[in-house]
Design an enzyme around this catalytic site. Sequence first.
Site, mmCIF file in Angstrom:
data_model
loop_
_atom_site.group_PDB
_atom_site.id
_atom_site.type_symbol
_atom_site.label_atom_id
_atom_site.label_comp_id
_atom_site.label_asym_id
_atom_site.label_seq_id
_atom_site.Cartn_x
_atom_site.Cartn_y
_atom_site.Cartn_z
ATOM 1 N N ARG A 1 4.634 -2.221 9.774
ATOM 2 C CA ARG A 1 4.052 -1.267 9.624
ATOM 3 C C ARG A 1 3.554 -0.212 11.476
ATOM 4 O O ARG A 1 3.679 -1.319 12.047
ATOM 5 C CB ARG A 1 2.130 -2.035 9.383
ATOM 6 C CG ARG A 1 1.320 -0.712 9.401
ATOM 7 C CD ARG A 1 0.128 -1.061 9.180
ATOM 8 N NE ARG A 1 -0.899 -1.860 10.256
ATOM 9 C CZ ARG A 1 -1.519 -2.800 9.051
ATOM 10 N NH1 ARG A 1 -2.684 -1.830 8.140
ATOM 11 N NH2 ARG A 1 -2.901 -3.824 10.194
ATOM 12 N N ASP B 1 -9.513 -8.362 12.872
ATOM 13 C CA ASP B 1 -8.568 -7.752 13.752
ATOM 14 C C ASP B 1 -9.329 -6.232 14.024
ATOM 15 O O ASP B 1 -10.359 -6.019 14.221
ATOM 16 C CB ASP B 1 -7.202 -7.458 12.580
ATOM 17 C CG ASP B 1 -7.580 -6.637 11.174
ATOM 18 O OD1 ASP B 1 -8.298 -5.976 11.546
ATOM 19 O OD2 ASP B 1 -6.237 -6.511 10.892
#
Length: 531
Positions: free
Chosen positions: A167, A447
Amino acid sequence: MAVPSEKFVSTPAQIHAETRGYEDILTPEALAFLARLHRYAEPRRQQLLKARAQRQARYDAGALPDFRADTKAIRESDWNVATIPAALQDRRVEITGPVERKMIINALNSGAKVFMADFEDSSAPSFANQLDGQVNLRDAVSGTLEYRSPDGKDYRVDANPAVLVVRPRGWHLPERHVSVDGETMAGALVDFGLYAFHNAHALHARDLGPYFYLPKLEAMEEAVLWDDVLALAEDDLGLPIGTIKATVLIETLPAVFQMHEILHALRNRVVGLNCGRWDYIFSYLKTLRRHRDRLLPDRGQVVMTVPFLKTYSELLIQTCHRRGAFAMGGMAAQIPIKGDDAANEAAMAKVRADKLREVQAGHDGTWVAHPALVAVAKDIFDRHMPSSNQLHIKREDVVADRDTLISPCGGTISRSGFDNNVEVALRYTAAWLEGLGCVPIHNLMEDAATAEIARAQLWQWVHHGSLEFTDHAPIDIALFDHALATHTHRLRESTLPGAKRADDAAHLLASLTHAEQLSDFLTLPAYEKLA
């Protein structure tokens, strides 16, 4: 848009950083490749970012997201995505994490079908972190990846590791250490370009891609740009068109109304969509930030069974399976709790319930953030999904109208929820400024997405005025300032990740929360403070 057949003539990008130790990643040929990507994509990227701002201005003025009238034919016509590669036919459990060396080895060995190596929300994008990640992934692809811990323990990749998917950063994030013709490059193109340049041929030779996860898309035009960039890369690297495959995260509120269109834009290379639930909640907050009637309660109350999230995930399944693409479930943020069996079992029970909901709804796979959760999720999917996927489950029963997709969920704002948001936003931001992109806080792996939820809710709660806690005490900016000062002192005096950057993080959060406008992303102003 057709990709030009001629090769671009370009000079190497200018690297504004110490390159010693990365000469084999930042080669003249690799830098020239980055320059070609930048010159091709940058004008359109800037136009697309401007279009985002224009859409948000309309939402701030009272408009609401909806399905597009001009793309109705795409939604209603019959078409399918291209054949999905054999390596991605079974994705029942995927593990995600940063591109740190030990993490990559543990993830590849975890028993998951796929490892998503993340340059985005679980990584703090210091230049060293990003380039070390490229080195680590190059070694993983070449089969030479190994790590020795300070205590002398050796780590190596086992036979039959998870399939590697990368990603890159979203379209909005810059890479200030790389410029082309005086323009700062997009972090997305640096991450994608270096990985593709160094690994595409080795992966293609083994029928393993390269494969990518594409984050933060808001419109089909952004998917078109990615498709053009991927085709340009294939042409430039001498790969057959369609070699590079992509899964798209549906993690913004505008994107949920364009899932058919996004699949169509990438139809020759897309393999699925993913329910990026945490970023999706953040995007709901950000997109509807000025709509007082759509405030959300404590984060812990915003679960996947509330109507706007349940409908989003089921519409994603219906959309994907109609087009022959996979519908991936969301992240389980729980992590094992050591030393407290009862608390650990309660956490694992939440994971099992979440994965059972996903597999019974028709998802083809799911995400976990910790290797210990792979077996938990796999057990649920193995028992309820004996086939490699569930493309046969069409979910024609799902009816998802605009109002349901943006309906707020009921609930309350508690003092503990407010305080937790302050703590999570502060501790995560401080750790991020120290270079950490994943931070365990109160037995959850936080996160950037979950930190974004916390700070966006705080901004909304103190700026909409006249809001109250469950005990009817008023919510105001003074309360935020007091909570922030308390948690900053605790963090500064602790040995927790981020302790050294507590004051920097507090100053940033205070400025963002006091501001009259909600900042689009925490990571943009924080990036300027990142070493």
